[in-house]
Every structure is written in structure tokens, then in C-alpha cells.
Motif scaffolding. Sequence first.
Motif, PDB file in Angstrom:
ATOM      1  N   ARG A 183      93.687  58.265  20.632  1.00 13.68           N
ATOM      2  CA  ARG A 183      92.401  58.623  20.032  1.00 13.68           C
ATOM      3  C   ARG A 183      91.736  57.406  19.404  1.00 13.68           C
ATOM      4  O   ARG A 183      90.535  57.189  19.575  1.00 13.68           O
ATOM      5  CB  ARG A 183      92.617  59.713  18.969  1.00 13.68           C
ATOM      6  N   ARG A 184      92.527  56.597  18.703  1.00 11.85           N
ATOM      7  CA  ARG A 184      91.948  55.420  18.054  1.00 11.85           C
ATOM      8  C   ARG A 184      91.538  54.366  19.082  1.00 11.85           C
ATOM      9  O   ARG A 184      90.524  53.695  18.919  1.00 11.85           O
ATOM     10  CB  ARG A 184      92.951  54.824  17.063  1.00 11.85           C
ATOM     11  N   ILE A 185      92.317  54.224  20.145  1.00 13.03           N
ATOM     12  CA  ILE A 185      91.938  53.276  21.196  1.00 13.03           C
ATOM     13  C   ILE A 185      90.616  53.680  21.829  1.00 13.03           C
ATOM     14  O   ILE A 185      89.738  52.851  22.071  1.00 13.03           O
ATOM     15  CB  ILE A 185      93.047  53.193  22.264  1.00 13.03           C
ATOM     16  N   VAL A 186      90.462  54.978  22.094  1.00 12.39           N
ATOM     17  CA  VAL A 186      89.218  55.460  22.705  1.00 12.39           C
ATOM     18  C   VAL A 186      88.036  55.224  21.775  1.00 12.39           C
ATOM     19  O   VAL A 186      86.979  54.719  22.198  1.00 12.39           O
ATOM     20  CB  VAL A 186      89.343  56.956  23.064  1.00 12.39           C
ATOM     21  N   LEU A 187      88.188  55.578  20.500  1.00 12.61           N
ATOM     22  CA  LEU A 187      87.072  55.460  19.566  1.00 12.61           C
ATOM     23  C   LEU A 187      86.764  54.018  19.200  1.00 12.61           C
ATOM     24  O   LEU A 187      85.591  53.649  19.040  1.00 12.61           O
ATOM     25  CB  LEU A 187      87.379  56.262  18.292  1.00 12.61           C
ATOM     26  N   ARG A 188      87.783  53.190  19.081  1.00 14.26           N
ATOM     27  CA  ARG A 188      87.583  51.844  18.551  1.00 14.26           C
ATOM     28  C   ARG A 188      87.379  50.789  19.635  1.00 14.26           C
ATOM     29  O   ARG A 188      86.572  49.878  19.471  1.00 14.26           O
ATOM     30  CB  ARG A 188      88.785  51.469  17.676  1.00 14.26           C
ATOM     31  N   HIS A 189      88.109  50.921  20.740  1.00 13.14           N
ATOM     32  CA  HIS A 189      88.066  49.873  21.749  1.00 13.14           C
ATOM     33  C   HIS A 189      87.326  50.282  23.026  1.00 13.14           C
ATOM     34  O   HIS A 189      86.719  49.432  23.678  1.00 13.14           O
ATOM     35  CB  HIS A 189      89.486  49.436  22.103  1.00 13.14           C
ATOM     36  N   MET A 190      87.408  51.547  23.403  1.00 11.10           N
ATOM     37  CA  MET A 190      86.752  51.991  24.633  1.00 11.10           C
ATOM     38  C   MET A 190      85.293  52.375  24.406  1.00 11.10           C
ATOM     39  O   MET A 190      84.440  52.116  25.261  1.00 11.10           O
ATOM     40  CB  MET A 190      87.512  53.197  25.213  1.00 11.10           C
ATOM     41  N   LEU A 191      84.999  53.006  23.254  1.00 11.39           N
ATOM     42  CA  LEU A 191      83.658  53.531  23.027  1.00 11.39           C
ATOM     43  C   LEU A 191      82.589  52.452  22.836  1.00 11.39           C
ATOM     44  O   LEU A 191      81.495  52.576  23.404  1.00 11.39           O
ATOM     45  CB  LEU A 191      83.684  54.482  21.821  1.00 11.39           C
ATOM     46  N   PRO A 192      82.833  51.384  22.034  1.00 13.37           N
ATOM     47  CA  PRO A 192      81.760  50.400  21.823  1.00 13.37           C
ATOM     48  C   PRO A 192      81.198  49.780  23.098  1.00 13.37           C
ATOM     49  O   PRO A 192      79.975  49.753  23.274  1.00 13.37           O
ATOM     50  CB  PRO A 192      82.427  49.358  20.911  1.00 13.37           C
ATOM     51  N   PRO A 193      82.031  49.278  24.041  1.00 10.49           N
ATOM     52  CA  PRO A 193      81.433  48.741  25.272  1.00 10.49           C
ATOM     53  C   PRO A 193      80.750  49.806  26.106  1.00 10.49           C
ATOM     54  O   PRO A 193      79.761  49.524  26.799  1.00 10.49           O
ATOM     55  CB  PRO A 193      82.627  48.123  26.015  1.00 10.49           C
ATOM     56  N   ALA A 194      81.255  51.054  26.039  1.00  5.73           N
ATOM     57  CA  ALA A 194      80.605  52.133  26.778  1.00  5.73           C
ATOM     58  C   ALA A 194      79.225  52.426  26.208  1.00  5.73           C
ATOM     59  O   ALA A 194      78.256  52.634  26.954  1.00  5.73           O
ATOM     60  CB  ALA A 194      81.478  53.396  26.737  1.00  5.73           C
ATOM     61  N   VAL A 195      79.113  52.433  24.878  1.00  3.51           N
ATOM     62  CA  VAL A 195      77.817  52.667  24.233  1.00  3.51           C
ATOM     63  C   VAL A 195      76.848  51.541  24.555  1.00  3.51           C
ATOM     64  O   VAL A 195      75.654  51.766  24.809  1.00  3.51           O
ATOM     65  CB  VAL A 195      77.989  52.814  22.713  1.00  3.51           C
ATOM     66  N   ALA A 196      77.354  50.292  24.557  1.00  2.00           N
ATOM     67  CA  ALA A 196      76.489  49.153  24.877  1.00  2.00           C
ATOM     68  C   ALA A 196      75.928  49.276  26.290  1.00  2.00           C
ATOM     69  O   ALA A 196      74.742  49.003  26.528  1.00  2.00           O
ATOM     70  CB  ALA A 196      77.269  47.849  24.725  1.00  2.00           C
ATOM     71  N   THR A 197      76.769  49.690  27.231  1.00  2.00           N
ATOM     72  CA  THR A 197      76.296  49.880  28.605  1.00  2.00           C
ATOM     73  C   THR A 197      75.367  51.085  28.707  1.00  2.00           C
ATOM     74  O   THR A 197      74.343  51.037  29.402  1.00  2.00           O
ATOM     75  CB  THR A 197      77.500  50.071  29.543  1.00  2.00           C
TER      76      THR A 197
END
Length: 641
Positions: A183-197
Motif C-alpha cells: 500500500r505504501r509503495i503504491v501511494l508513495r512511489h507508484m502514484l506520483p509518476p502516474a499523476v505526473a503523466t
Amino acid sequence: MIGANDRWLHALRRPRVYIPGGFILVVVLACVGAGWLSPFSPSRQDLTNIDQGPSWRHLLGTDSLGRDVLSRLLYGGRPALLGVAEGTVVFAVVGISLGVLSGYFGGWLDRVVSWLGDWVLTLPSIIVVLAMLAVFPSDMSMAMVTFGLLGSAGLTRVVRSTALQTREELYVVAARLGGVSRRRIVLRHMLPPAVATAAVQVFLFAGVMLLMQSGLAFIGVGMSPLQPSWGGMVADAASVIAQDKWALLPSGGLIALMTLAFGLLADAARDMASGPPSARTWTGMPGVHHLPGRADPANAPRVSGALLELIGVTIAYPDRKGDLVPVVTDVSCEVDIGEVVGVLGESGCGKSTVALAIMGLLAGGGTVVSGSIVFDGQRLTEFDEKTYARLRGTGIGFISQDPIGSLDPNFRVGSLLREAVRAHQRISSVKARQRALELLEMVRISDPDRVVRCYAHELSGGMAQRVAIAVALASDPKLLIADEPTTALDPTVQAEIMTLFQTLRTEKCLAILLVSHDWGIVYQNCSKAIVMYAGQIVEQAPTVELVTRPNHPYTKALLESNPQLVTKGRPLPVIAGTVPPPSAWTEGCRFAERCQYALPACTAHAVPLVRISDNRNVRCIRSVELREIEPDVITSLLPGD
């Protein structure tokens, strides 16, 4: 280069961002405050002043019923902007969430999301929206939510492709190796680049939503005819365009400018999304694979006194037909508490595969098909993912050969260290920061207060490697797996890092499994060395014995090709040929085709790993001959001599 937060703050000061963004903000605030800003009621008619141009009394003129255009624009913006917000929020939340989750987790979730996305994309959106308005007449919100939901299928595809790349980044792998929760990996590391794209698609979709809402209002569906709207104003102006050409400009011009502003923000978001610091790509998606069955780790019996023991481990990967193909076979070795063991061999010999198997992170469907991996008395091959996640970081730490790539470029060093600490310890943020500073001091960083505020790209290679070691030590592991930790460093920094390893081994009684190509580093720092070739251990012995008297031709050839041992002015010896892939392995000795001492008997049958002394094993049918003669006479064993 700048960090993620600083990059966005810097971008907000660029004209191409703050001009369209400021324009949209002014329009939104004006519409929200229409009750205070409007000079007249939007429905007040003055039939003595119809179709009038701009004046001091009516700044934007009047329409065909004498209503103030400015007032109607302000009030009409409320349903238009509300519809844009509703549809865009649904579009972003659904598209980003499903894209990130399907891209990161894969498997059945990815298949279901992809199938649903393909099905939704086949639907004619405008027909579905009109059908919803037929069921829910005069409900523009339902229409906008429906349109946002239908459009999110396209965004899901875009975000999924980004998530597939991000999950292979070394810093995401490092987070998993550190035991950080999914959950933390998804929210902290996966989500930011996804939001930027996704920001590019979101701003473009907002412009489309505005046109859709205005278009529906233009044809008179989804809203009451008495309610002011931008689309309705365009329709009224179109009916009198021959008599009053000004009437179309305020409403049509505002819609055009708002759409253009959304497009400019999308363009700026594209530039910002393409500019973040990048990390080296990991060679495969980590996936945990283990033998069927589960066991309670607390009840798992200790097999030996070693901290880590591999017993006949065979690792296989599926081919294109789905059949399992062995890539590592019958690997057995031990690592004792406080011991440093080196693993050597050319690329493709299986060194990193064994390390990933110990961590439970084999890529691309790899699995341990036989044998056992025992750590601290617990059979890791019987662990499920949840149990393995607790072990990573607390029991076993991992250090990669690309330290900068293993650190998320979007966060400062202090933030990454606090995350690693709090992944396994329930402590406050203040105590986590103190622990982060202690870790930096532990790895001999002289100015930890400055380093915790740095991003990865602001660190030198040696400093980044020290930070990576600090992350691996965050939860006091008993075993460190170091995958070529000095490859990209100059000799001076290499010596400093290896000295640090020895200090940590002494002070914390750490066991270290060191994967390396460098004989010098292994000789100076490892008490025992293991040589692998084509997925097998061909020789293992105390390092000094292995270097001074190699008993396997491959070990001897590796030593002879070491640049440090070559006499100046002489050509560097090389091993002819390459490591054979698993599909080309022979029944007998896998090194036979490249071995200058090979005999026909070498390929006749499988060659076992034979114990030739209490602490030495060799896989060679001529090992006795090689062992009993002096090193400088080995050439006499060449076939035909």
C-alpha cells in the motif's frame, strides 16, 4: 536538476503555467462569487434595452430579452464549471487508480481491468450520455459523471503503461526489498509518476468536458431552459447572429479561452512530466514465487547452525510454451553469522538469480522448483508474500550495484530513510528522523544534517552507496546481500565502501553475501568464495586457497583473465566463447566447450560437486590431477601432451 516538489513549485512561476492557470482561477472565483459581483439578477429582463452592445451600465451588453450578459456569464459558469469538475474528478480518480493498481499488481486484476477498458472504449460515449439524460432528465451532473467514467478507460491505459515502467525502477524494487508495504509503495512511489503523466490527460479532458457540457446546454438537454448557462447563451446568440454579431463573443469567447487555457496547462504538464530525474531500469518485474504449501515460520525446524543455507536449490523460468526451464541447478552453500562470502562468475552464470531467490523476488515467473532456502532456522521456500515482506529489511537487507537508481529521485534522503525505518517500527516521525541521522553516522557520513536534505542526484556515487547501505541497515538485518556494490565506483571509493562493510560486520556481527566480478575485492574481504558457471557452483573454498590453488579450470581461467594479475606489456588472457544459455547446456560439464583441459569423458555424463576436503568442493573430473601438481605445471595436462 531539482526534486519533485521543487520542480512543481518552479514550474508554477513559468508564464505558460501561471497565465492560463491564473485565468482559470479568476474565472472560477468570479463564478463562485457571482452573488456579490453580478450587477443584475441573471433573469432580470429589460425589453427596452435588448441586444445592446457594451456600455457603462451593461459592461458586456444585453441579450435578446434585455438580460445583462455579464451577470448571466457569472451565474452560467457555475453549472459549466461544476460539470467540468465532476466529470474530471471521476475521470482522474478512476483512471489513475485502476491504471496504477493493474500496472503494479498485474495478474488477474490487470486482465480484468484491461478487458473492461477495451469494452468501455467500444461504447459511443455521446450516445450513452444522451441515454443517461433520457433516464435522468435535467440532471447534468449524472451526464458529466457518466462521461468522465467512460473517458477514464483511456486514461487507465496511459497510467498502466507508466506503472509498468515504474514498478521496474530500482527504487521500487529497493522499497520492496526493505519490507515496505504494498500500500505504501503504491501511494508513495507508484502514484506520483502516474499523476505526473495523467496530468496531461486530465487537463485535456477538462477542456473536452467544458465543450461537452456547453454542447449539451446548447441543444437544451440536461438543464432547465430558465437556468443560465454558457451553452444556452451561445444558443441564444446564434439565433440573433444576423442582427447582433456581438452577442456571440462574450459566451463563445469565454468558452474558447477556457478550453485554450486547459490545453496550455496540459502542454506545460507534459513538459514537467518528461523532465524528472530518471533511474536505471530494473531488468524485470519483481514477483514472488515459492513452492506450494505454507508453513508457520515459528515452527520451521533449523536445518543447520548456519545463518543462511541453500540446499540443492534449482530455479526455473517458464518458456514461451509455459514449460519450466532450469536456469540454476542444485546450488548448495552456507553463510555463517558474521561471515563474508563472495560469489563470482561471468554475467549470466546465475549469481543475481540466486540472490533474488533468497529475497523472494524472482522475476518473470521464476520459481524455486526444488531444494530449500533456510534463513535463521526458517524455510523461506515455504513463506507467503506477507511473511516474506516482514523478513525483508528486518532479517535480510539488499544493496544494489546502482545506488542512485535505488533511491527514489522524487524524495529527499531523509524521507527515504524515515520510510525504511517506519516500515518495520511503529515510532513517531521525530524519532524516525533521529534514527535516520544515526544511520547516516553509522555509514560514516560526516555531515548527516545536510545529506538528509539532499535528493539522490545531488549525491556522489560513493555518498549514494553509503545512503543505500544506511537504508538497508534501517531495521537491523542479520544478512546483507550486496549485488556488485562497487561496480560504478572509483578504486578509492571502492576501498572506503569495503572498509565500511568490514566495520559493520565487526560491530554488528553482520553476515554478508557479496556478488562481484572483482577478484581483488573478494580476496581482500571474503573468508570464503563461491564460483558459479552456467547456473552451477563449480568450486567453493576459503578465498586464499581458491586464489592460490584453483582446482577448477574455470576458476583458473577467471584468475588468469584478471587485469591485476597480468604482467605489464603482455596481452590480457581471455576465456574463449561465452556462457551457454540454459537451452544449450550439455549433459556433462557445462564448461567443457571452453575448457582447454577437457577430455571426451567430461561430456559423457553429469559431473557432481565433489567434496575434496573439509571446506572445499569442486565440480570437475580432473580436479585430483589439478590439485596434486604445482600451478605452473598445470599446462602439462593439456589434451595431447
